[in-house]
Design a protein around this motif. Structure first.
Motif, PDB file in Angstrom:
ATOM      1  N   GLY A  33      70.995  -1.688  -9.658  1.00 59.71           N
ATOM      2  CA  GLY A  33      70.669  -0.635 -10.614  1.00 59.71           C
ATOM      3  C   GLY A  33      69.238  -0.167 -10.438  1.00 59.71           C
ATOM      4  N   ASP A  34      68.916   0.965 -11.056  1.00 55.57           N
ATOM      5  CA  ASP A  34      67.557   1.475 -10.971  1.00 55.57           C
ATOM      6  C   ASP A  34      67.236   2.323 -12.185  1.00 55.57           C
ATOM      7  OD1 ASP A  34      69.095   3.697 -10.390  1.00 55.57           O
ATOM      8  OD2 ASP A  34      67.894   4.342  -8.704  1.00 55.57           O
ATOM      9  N   SER A  35      65.951   2.568 -12.386  1.00 56.87           N
ATOM     10  CA  SER A  35      65.471   3.470 -13.434  1.00 56.87           C
ATOM     11  C   SER A  35      64.125   4.007 -12.969  1.00 56.87           C
ATOM     12  CB  SER A  35      65.347   2.747 -14.770  1.00 56.87           C
ATOM     13  OG  SER A  35      64.383   1.733 -14.691  1.00 56.87           O
ATOM     14  N   GLU A  36      63.686   5.068 -13.619  1.00 56.33           N
ATOM     15  CA  GLU A  36      62.424   5.662 -13.211  1.00 56.33           C
ATOM     16  C   GLU A  36      61.691   6.208 -14.424  1.00 56.33           C
ATOM     17  OE1 GLU A  36      63.422   9.863 -11.452  1.00 56.33           O
ATOM     18  OE2 GLU A  36      64.777   8.354 -10.626  1.00 56.33           O
ATOM     19  N   LEU A  37      60.377   6.145 -14.362  1.00 57.63           N
ATOM     20  CA  LEU A  37      59.531   6.732 -15.393  1.00 57.63           C
ATOM     21  C   LEU A  37      58.980   8.071 -14.951  1.00 57.63           C
ATOM     22  CD1 LEU A  37      57.477   3.680 -16.696  1.00 57.63           C
ATOM     23  CD2 LEU A  37      59.337   4.867 -17.828  1.00 57.63           C
ATOM     24  N   GLY A  38      59.095   8.364 -13.684  1.00 58.23           N
ATOM     25  CA  GLY A  38      58.631   9.641 -13.165  1.00 58.23           C
ATOM     26  C   GLY A  38      57.150   9.640 -12.839  1.00 58.23           C
ATOM     27  N   LEU A  39      56.613  10.830 -12.717  1.00 57.65           N
ATOM     28  CA  LEU A  39      55.214  11.012 -12.332  1.00 57.65           C
ATOM     29  C   LEU A  39      54.324  10.794 -13.550  1.00 57.65           C
ATOM     30  CD1 LEU A  39      53.449  11.850  -9.903  1.00 57.65           C
ATOM     31  CD2 LEU A  39      53.617  14.182 -10.735  1.00 57.65           C
ATOM     32  N   ARG A  40      53.330   9.909 -13.414  1.00 56.19           N
ATOM     33  CA  ARG A  40      52.425   9.576 -14.514  1.00 56.19           C
ATOM     34  C   ARG A  40      50.984   9.566 -14.029  1.00 56.19           C
ATOM     35  NH1 ARG A  40      54.950   7.339 -19.353  1.00 56.19           N
ATOM     36  NH2 ARG A  40      57.114   7.945 -19.045  1.00 56.19           N
ATOM     37  N   GLU A  41      50.097   9.831 -14.955  1.00 64.50           N
ATOM     38  CA  GLU A  41      48.662   9.697 -14.708  1.00 64.50           C
ATOM     39  C   GLU A  41      48.341   8.202 -14.707  1.00 64.50           C
ATOM     40  OE1 GLU A  41      44.906  11.538 -14.198  1.00 64.50           O
ATOM     41  OE2 GLU A  41      46.732  12.633 -14.694  1.00 64.50           O
ATOM     42  N   LEU A  42      47.538   7.741 -13.743  1.00 63.42           N
ATOM     43  CA  LEU A  42      47.169   6.328 -13.666  1.00 63.42           C
ATOM     44  C   LEU A  42      46.016   6.044 -14.621  1.00 63.42           C
ATOM     45  CD1 LEU A  42      47.266   5.870  -9.788  1.00 63.42           C
ATOM     46  CD2 LEU A  42      49.075   5.418 -11.432  1.00 63.42           C
ATOM     47  N   ALA A  43      45.939   4.830 -15.124  1.00 66.09           N
ATOM     48  CA  ALA A  43      44.865   4.447 -16.040  1.00 66.09           C
ATOM     49  C   ALA A  43      43.509   4.439 -15.336  1.00 66.09           C
ATOM     50  CB  ALA A  43      45.152   3.071 -16.638  1.00 66.09           C
ATOM     51  N   TYR A  44      43.523   4.133 -14.058  1.00 64.38           N
ATOM     52  CA  TYR A  44      42.298   4.141 -13.252  1.00 64.38           C
ATOM     53  C   TYR A  44      42.684   4.531 -11.837  1.00 64.38           C
ATOM     54  CZ  TYR A  44      44.146  -0.417 -11.960  1.00 64.38           C
ATOM     55  OH  TYR A  44      44.973  -1.433 -11.535  1.00 64.38           O
ATOM     56  N   PRO A  45      41.755   5.110 -11.083  1.00 61.59           N
ATOM     57  CA  PRO A  45      42.098   5.498  -9.705  1.00 61.59           C
ATOM     58  C   PRO A  45      42.344   4.280  -8.819  1.00 61.59           C
ATOM     59  CG  PRO A  45      39.816   6.038 -10.198  1.00 61.59           C
ATOM     60  CD  PRO A  45      40.413   5.499 -11.453  1.00 61.59           C
ATOM     61  N   ILE A  46      43.292   4.421  -7.928  1.00 65.25           N
ATOM     62  CA  ILE A  46      43.616   3.361  -6.968  1.00 65.25           C
ATOM     63  C   ILE A  46      43.167   3.833  -5.591  1.00 65.25           C
ATOM     64  CG2 ILE A  46      45.467   2.057  -5.854  1.00 65.25           C
ATOM     65  CD1 ILE A  46      47.020   2.235  -8.450  1.00 65.25           C
ATOM     66  N   HIS A  47      42.403   2.999  -4.905  1.00 63.06           N
ATOM     67  CA  HIS A  47      41.916   3.314  -3.563  1.00 63.06           C
ATOM     68  C   HIS A  47      42.729   2.510  -2.556  1.00 63.06           C
ATOM     69  CE1 HIS A  47      38.498   5.217  -5.498  1.00 63.06           C
ATOM     70  NE2 HIS A  47      38.380   4.124  -6.246  1.00 63.06           N
ATOM     71  N   ARG A  48      43.356   3.201  -1.609  1.00 60.87           N
ATOM     72  CA  ARG A  48      44.148   2.536  -0.574  1.00 60.87           C
ATOM     73  C   ARG A  48      44.093   3.376   0.694  1.00 60.87           C
ATOM     74  NH1 ARG A  48      50.351   1.877   0.403  1.00 60.87           N
ATOM     75  NH2 ARG A  48      50.272   0.128   1.819  1.00 60.87           N
ATOM     76  N   ASN A  49      43.793   2.738   1.792  1.00 56.42           N
ATOM     77  CA  ASN A  49      43.752   3.401   3.103  1.00 56.42           C
ATOM     78  C   ASN A  49      42.892   4.668   3.085  1.00 56.42           C
ATOM     79  OD1 ASN A  49      45.466   1.440   4.070  1.00 56.42           O
ATOM     80  ND2 ASN A  49      47.291   2.682   3.840  1.00 56.42           N
ATOM     81  N   ARG A  50      41.699   4.541   2.523  1.00 53.19           N
ATOM     82  CA  ARG A  50      40.740   5.650   2.453  1.00 53.19           C
ATOM     83  C   ARG A  50      41.244   6.837   1.646  1.00 53.19           C
ATOM     84  NH1 ARG A  50      38.389   5.495   8.590  1.00 53.19           N
ATOM     85  NH2 ARG A  50      37.738   3.335   8.468  1.00 53.19           N
ATOM     86  N   GLU A  51      42.189   6.602   0.770  1.00 51.41           N
ATOM     87  CA  GLU A  51      42.695   7.636  -0.124  1.00 51.41           C
ATOM     88  C   GLU A  51      42.486   7.169  -1.559  1.00 51.41           C
ATOM     89  OE1 GLU A  51      46.507   9.734   0.763  1.00 51.41           O
ATOM     90  OE2 GLU A  51      46.706   8.094   2.202  1.00 51.41           O
ATOM     91  N   THR A  52      42.330   8.110  -2.461  1.00 50.73           N
ATOM     92  CA  THR A  52      42.214   7.807  -3.884  1.00 50.73           C
ATOM     93  C   THR A  52      43.370   8.472  -4.613  1.00 50.73           C
ATOM     94  OG1 THR A  52      39.807   7.737  -3.696  1.00 50.73           O
ATOM     95  CG2 THR A  52      40.719   7.947  -5.902  1.00 50.73           C
ATOM     96  N   PHE A  53      44.051   7.696  -5.427  1.00 54.87           N
ATOM     97  CA  PHE A  53      45.222   8.183  -6.153  1.00 54.87           C
ATOM     98  C   PHE A  53      44.925   8.218  -7.643  1.00 54.87           C
ATOM     99  CE2 PHE A  53      46.720   6.025  -2.335  1.00 54.87           C
ATOM    100  CZ  PHE A  53      47.421   7.057  -1.738  1.00 54.87           C
ATOM    101  N   HIS A  54      45.256   9.350  -8.282  1.00 56.86           N
ATOM    102  CA  HIS A  54      45.067   9.520  -9.719  1.00 56.86           C
ATOM    103  C   HIS A  54      46.401   9.634 -10.451  1.00 56.86           C
ATOM    104  CE1 HIS A  54      40.739  10.029  -9.318  1.00 56.86           C
ATOM    105  NE2 HIS A  54      41.006  10.756  -8.248  1.00 56.86           N
ATOM    106  N   LYS A  55      47.465   9.931  -9.718  1.00 56.83           N
ATOM    107  CA  LYS A  55      48.814  10.010 -10.274  1.00 56.83           C
ATOM    108  C   LYS A  55      49.767   9.251  -9.361  1.00 56.83           C
ATOM    109  CE  LYS A  55      48.611  14.408 -12.677  1.00 56.83           C
ATOM    110  NZ  LYS A  55      49.224  15.726 -12.828  1.00 56.83           N
ATOM    111  N   GLY A  56      50.856   8.771  -9.939  1.00 58.95           N
ATOM    112  CA  GLY A  56      51.846   8.067  -9.153  1.00 58.95           C
ATOM    113  C   GLY A  56      53.218   8.180  -9.789  1.00 58.95           C
ATOM    114  N   TYR A  57      54.240   7.957  -8.999  1.00 61.29           N
ATOM    115  CA  TYR A  57      55.635   8.031  -9.430  1.00 61.29           C
ATOM    116  C   TYR A  57      56.145   6.605  -9.611  1.00 61.29           C
ATOM    117  CZ  TYR A  57      60.463   9.660  -9.531  1.00 61.29           C
ATOM    118  OH  TYR A  57      61.753   9.945  -9.904  1.00 61.29           O
ATOM    119  N   TYR A  58      56.528   6.262 -10.838  1.00 59.74           N
ATOM    120  CA  TYR A  58      57.001   4.915 -11.151  1.00 59.74           C
ATOM    121  C   TYR A  58      58.517   4.830 -10.961  1.00 59.74           C
ATOM    122  CZ  TYR A  58      52.497   3.802 -13.196  1.00 59.74           C
ATOM    123  OH  TYR A  58      51.163   3.570 -13.382  1.00 59.74           O
TER     124      TYR A  58
END
Length: 94
Positions: A36-61
């Motif tokens: 089974g699966d579920s999704e929360l969709g696109l959300r604003e992150l509580a804090y920016p996440i830095h990964r592979n020289r990129e900064t993320f402010h939103k993400g899809y849960y």
């Protein structure tokens, strides 16, 4: 086999249907069963996440329920780590 819930945070701007099917494909490669699966969709992150020289402010849960043998968890984690569209993931035992 044990029941697991796997939480994902995907990059914004990706095709989410393709990502979901890719994650399910990883699950079958690790000899797991989709439950089974579920999704929360696109959300604003509580804090920016830095990964592979990129900064993320939103993400899809996205949340996936699966039945896996615990010996195959390292295999599926390796697949998740190499996928650049997955910002974060967490595997929880139900």
């Amino acid at each position: 086999m044990r029941s697991y819930e796997i939480a994902f945070l995907f990059k914004e701007g990706e095709n989410f249907d393709d990502l979901k099917s890719r994650v399910k494909e990883y699950l079958t490669k690790a000899k797991g069963e989709f439950a089974g699966d579920s999704e929360l969709g696109l959300r604003e992150l509580a804090y920016p996440i830095h990964r592979n020289r990129e900064t993320f402010h939103k993400g899809y849960y996205y949340f996936l329920k699966a039945n896996l043998n615990q010996n195959h968890i390292p295999d599926i984690e390796r697949l998740f780590k190499f996928d650049e569209s997955i910002i974060r993931y967490m595997i929880l035992v139900e």
